[in-house]
Design an enzyme around this catalytic site. Structure first.
Site, short mmCIF file in Angstrom:
data_model
loop_
_atom_site.label_atom_id
_atom_site.label_comp_id
_atom_site.label_asym_id
_atom_site.label_seq_id
_atom_site.Cartn_x
_atom_site.Cartn_y
_atom_site.Cartn_z
N LYS A 268 0.86 -1.18 0.00
CA LYS A 268 0.00 0.00 0.00
C LYS A 268 0.90 1.24 0.00
CE LYS A 268 -3.87 1.58 2.98
NZ LYS A 268 -4.68 1.18 4.15
N SER B 219 -9.50 1.05 3.28
CA SER B 219 -8.68 1.92 2.48
C SER B 219 -7.58 1.19 1.70
CB SER B 219 -8.04 2.99 3.38
OG SER B 219 -7.18 2.40 4.34
N SER C 6 -9.51 -1.54 7.45
CA SER C 6 -9.04 -1.29 6.09
C SER C 6 -8.36 -2.43 5.37
CB SER C 6 -8.08 -0.10 6.09
OG SER C 6 -8.83 1.07 6.04
#
Ligand code: GLN
Length: 490
Positions: free
Chosen positions: A74, A151, A175
């Protein structure tokens, strides 16, 4: 079409050891697939770096299960020499001088970072719609009408597309575990302090965890063995010895006590999700588990989301005060520091981020602290006490990870309905209490994955993997990707 990268960690390792494939071949396949990505999964594809690193690896390390495997991180993990923006304009062009500890651990294990994944800006959000490069789509929906969740949206999408066998994410409220549910993946967040967060951009440090996605429970156990452990660079990382998590996998669930919360299961309006969940309880019982219904308390459950918002926005407001356009990212003209900071923060953040900073600042104002911030902290305490009480009588909390399959972008969820308030947000319980929590696929509904979540006691990740493995045997849904669709057994 199935490729190597639709396989799990263990299987790929065996192929590498037998020299049926090579790290370079895997990196090439990962890059080729990443370039064909249609879901907006990436901030950056690291073609040159990945191919160069992979071509240096020749003799397989039999003892190192991660040797030569490609992965994505990420974009809120610092990567030395590689632009890292957390999908925010405020950090455009920021190139860190050091690697996050998890990234350097994976480098030491000879893993190949092939891309930085897109995400909800600064890890705030759960829809994968707020990245500065636009929406991330759910790979299971070719029409691009459904979200993959956030996310950690790009990491989840890249996994579901079969681009890599594992991916790093971060989890402050859900997330990793919510997108895992929408994308048919195993999504793991261990105990708070189990994995070093050095180099992970903070969102709300009392809730932040490094998490990750794999294709099966076994892969999740192996990966934790590599990522867990104390790190001198993170004073919140635990000194506890790292367990041999993969050693727990065959243990089964006989005599183990599972409980689910009545209020959450009752609130589900998706009848297939409910029916599949109830069917899994029966199967657990057949394997010798003791399954019981518990009432958590509706008032406490309804308080999770508001308390989460107050605490996380307050911490984010304070942490992100350093994003002033001077220290990192693009500089905005101004005659004074105040003016250029105003310009950077006005132009560099999206609406959602600004709204959260307003909420955070409001809760932290001296006159509101008692009524909002401290009250939220007290609520958190009550919720954590209740949860730990339940886990002293039960080994696991077992619940649907989300109220249903991945929502469409245009499905406006009613944020005041009980389903939204409790069934859509309960995963934050694992962050409030810092408990290990894992999502895995349960079944498919109209071709879209439905996920379930297991939460266990602090530092008992081994037990959690054992239970998750038993569930995976029940569902028959390991190794999912869009290239390898399955029916499931439930
Ligand atoms: N969806 C939650 C939020 O909006 C969780 C985010 C996260 O875990 N990073 O903040």
């Amino acid at each position: 079409m199935m490729g190597y990268l639709d396989k799990g960690i263990k299987e790929l390792h065996e192929l590498l050891v037998r020299k049926e494939t090579t790290p370079l071949e895997l990196a090439k396949e990962a890059i080729a697939r990443a370039k064909e990505d249609t879901c907006n999964s990436f901030e950056k594809i690291l073609e040159e770096e990945a191919l160069e690193e992979a071509s240096c690896l020749s003799e397989p390390e039999e003892e190192n299960i991660l040797w030569g495997l490609p992965y994505v991180a990420k974009d809120n993990f610092s990567t030395k020499g590689i632009e890292t923006t957390a999908s925010s304009d405020v950090l455009k062009g920021y190139v860190p001088l050091f690697d996050a500890s998890v990234v350097s651990r994976l480098k030491d294990r000879k893993c190949i970072l092939v891309a930085k994944a897109s995400m909800d800006e600064l890890a705030m959000g759960g829809t994968g719609t707020t990245s500065h490069i636009g929406k991330t789509y759910n790979p299971y929906d070719p029409a691009h009408e459904r979200m993959v969740g956030g996310s950690s949206s790009g990491s989840a999408a890249a996994m579901a597309e079969g681009i890599v066998p594992f991916a790093l994410g971060s989890d402050t409220g859900d997330s990793v575990r919510k997108p895992a549910s929408y994308a048919g993946l195993v999504g793991m967040k261990p105990t708070w302090g189990r994995i070093s967060r050095y180099g992970l951009f903070p969102f709300a440090p009392s809730l932040d965890h490094v998490g990750y996605f794999t294709r099966d429970v076994e892969g999740a156990a192996y990966l934790l063995e590599a990522l867990a452990g104390h790190d001198d660079m993170d004073s919140t990382s635990s000194y506890r010895a790292v367990d041999s998590y993969s050693g727990y996998l065959g243990k089964g669930v006989a005599g183990k006590r599972f409980c689910y919360f009545r209020e959450i299961v009752d609130s589900l309006s998706d009848l297939t999700a409910k029916e599949k969940f109830l069917a899994s309880l029966e199967e657990l019982r057949k394997k010798g588990a003791v399954v019981s219904e518990v009432s958590f308390g509706l008032d406490l459950l309804r308080a999770v989301y508001p308390a989460y918002m107050v605490i996380s926005c307050a911490e984010a407001t304070s942490n992100d005060a350093n994003l002033d356009g001077i220290k990192f990212g693009p500089y905005y003209e101004g005659r004074t520091y105040q003016e250029s900071m105003n310009a950077a923060r006005t132009n560099g953040f999206s609406e959602l981020i600004k709204r959260r900073f307003v909420i955070g600042s409001y809760c932290l104002m001296r006159e509101n602290q008692e009524e909002l911030f401290l009250r939220a902290q007290r609520l958190r305490h009550l919720i954590v006490d209740r949860l730990n009480g339940i886990l002293s009588e039960n080994d696991f909390v077992y619940l649907p990870a989300a109220p249903g399959i991945a929502p469409r972008f245009d499905e406006s969820s009613d944020k005041l309905s009980s389903e939204y308030l409790i069934a859509d947000n309960h995963l934050a319980l694992g962050n409030f209490a810092g408990l290990p929590s894992l999502t895995l696929p349960l079944a498919l509904e109209k071709g879209y994955p439905l996920g379930v979540n297991l939460m266990g006691r602090a530092f008992e990740e081994g037990e959690l993997f054992a239970a998750a493995k038993a569930l995976e045997d029940i569902t028959g849904l390991s190794g999912l990707s869009v290239n390898n669709p399955k029916e499931g057994r439930l």
